[in-house]
Design an enzyme around this catalytic site. Structure first.
Site, PDB file in Angstrom:
ATOM      1  N   ASP A  12       0.863  -1.180   0.000  1.00 24.38           N
ATOM      2  CA  ASP A  12       0.000   0.000   0.000  1.00 24.38           C
ATOM      3  C   ASP A  12       0.904   1.237   0.000  1.00 24.38           C
ATOM      4  O   ASP A  12       1.405   1.657   1.048  1.00 24.38           O
ATOM      5  CB  ASP A  12      -0.896   0.001   1.247  1.00 24.38           C
ATOM      6  CG  ASP A  12      -1.811   1.213   1.284  1.00 24.38           C
ATOM      7  OD1 ASP A  12      -2.517   1.456   0.299  1.00 24.38           O
ATOM      8  OD2 ASP A  12      -1.810   1.931   2.315  1.00 24.38           O
ATOM      9  N   GLU A  20      -2.190  -1.262  -5.204  1.00 20.14           N
ATOM     10  CA  GLU A  20      -3.447  -0.579  -5.506  1.00 20.14           C
ATOM     11  C   GLU A  20      -3.277   0.258  -6.771  1.00 20.14           C
ATOM     12  O   GLU A  20      -2.264   0.925  -6.941  1.00 20.14           O
ATOM     13  CB  GLU A  20      -3.822   0.325  -4.323  1.00 20.14           C
ATOM     14  CG  GLU A  20      -5.245   0.802  -4.346  1.00 20.14           C
ATOM     15  CD  GLU A  20      -5.613   1.598  -3.088  1.00 20.14           C
ATOM     16  OE1 GLU A  20      -6.159   1.007  -2.154  1.00 20.14           O
ATOM     17  OE2 GLU A  20      -5.323   2.811  -3.053  1.00 20.14           O
ATOM     18  N   ASP A  26      -2.074   1.338   7.281  1.00 20.49           N
ATOM     19  CA  ASP A  26      -1.412   1.055   6.000  1.00 20.49           C
ATOM     20  C   ASP A  26      -1.064  -0.430   5.888  1.00 20.49           C
ATOM     21  O   ASP A  26      -1.094  -1.002   4.796  1.00 20.49           O
ATOM     22  CB  ASP A  26      -0.136   1.894   5.871  1.00 20.49           C
ATOM     23  CG  ASP A  26      -0.377   3.332   6.290  1.00 20.49           C
ATOM     24  OD1 ASP A  26      -0.588   4.170   5.421  1.00 20.49           O
ATOM     25  OD2 ASP A  26      -0.402   3.607   7.507  1.00 20.49           O
TER      26      ASP A  26
END
Lengths: 167, 167
Positions: free
Chosen positions: B7, B68, B141
């Site tokens: 992330d 992502e 996170d």
């Protein structure tokens, strides 16, 4: 003093190595652009940038690296693309133990053309003259990269003279 | 099948390694976040991300990496920062010969929570349950990175079943 200028871009990443031979003489050792095919996977494109910059550094052995500072971009999507290339370019410099100096577009244009709002053609024209090149460096990204390197050499020269004057 | 989820963020970059042990059992092998000090030079911060991800990959030997997809950011400045970290993360995966899969936030949330507009707390809650963790992974996170890895395992599992059904 030898500097590698890098002009990061989502599609073309320009590069140029400039050496300050005497107090006034600037020499272009190499310049060009790495073109990334948008059809390749992103990770492969970024690996290519990293590898090509690594080869360029080991072949030309610059003492420092200069890149453009970015404060704005057309939009978030292009900023993200640019950031990815920029991150990898900085990593390639750091992997070779080189410091990275950053200059704003205004500083680069002022340093090369004498005018912060100069357009790309004016920058290309002055880069050609300053480096006494037989013809304008192409593509424009290569010319921009040379301008960044020249800007760093000017700035570093000014700092040296300031330090000398202070002694 | 073992997946590293990353992330990316301007300050914290979360990571999480998840293994699909049997058809139903997901196990968290490690998770955490790399925090970048804004006071360090950018090139050094990016080098740290690259090195830490490299160590993580060589220690836990994931077979694939998932991150992502980003379509928007708060603004151009944050998109640029995020892009720099993202570029370096993809490079670290490519350097280890790993493929990088990208998933939209909507796909990740749908896959983990069953609802594309879920908030971070809901994601964290479901990640904790799915991985049978004694407590919620911190910071957020790390939890997001685990969610990305779980999403990839779900998607890969579905693809496998589809292929098996087609035979």
């Amino acid at each position: 003093m030898r500097v590698l200028g890098i002009d990061c871009g989502g599609e073309y990443t320009g590069y140029g190595v400039v050496e300050l031979c005497s107090e006034e003489e600037l020499v272009c050792l190499t310049c060009g652009a790495i073109r990334l095919s948008p059809r390749q996977p992103l990770a492969r494109r970024l690996t290519r940038i990293y590898d090509e910059l690594g080869i360029l550094i080991s072949e030309h052995r610059p003492g420092e690296v200069a890149i453009e500072e970015v404060f704005y971009a057309l939009n978030v999507k292009s900023a993200l693309k640019l950031g990815q290339v920029r991150g990898v370019a900085m990593l390639a410099a750091a992997a070779a133990g080189l410091e990275v100096a950053e200059y704003s577009p205004l500083t680069i244009k002022s340093s090369v053309v004498g005018y912060g709002r100069a357009d790309k053609q004016q920058v290309q024209h002055m880069v050609t003259r300053l480096l006494r090149l037989p013809e304008p460096p192409e593509p424009m990204d290569a010319s921009d990269a040379l301008a960044i390197a020249i800007c760093h050499l000017h700035t570093a020269g000014t700092l040296q003279r300031q330090r000398a004057a202070a002694r």
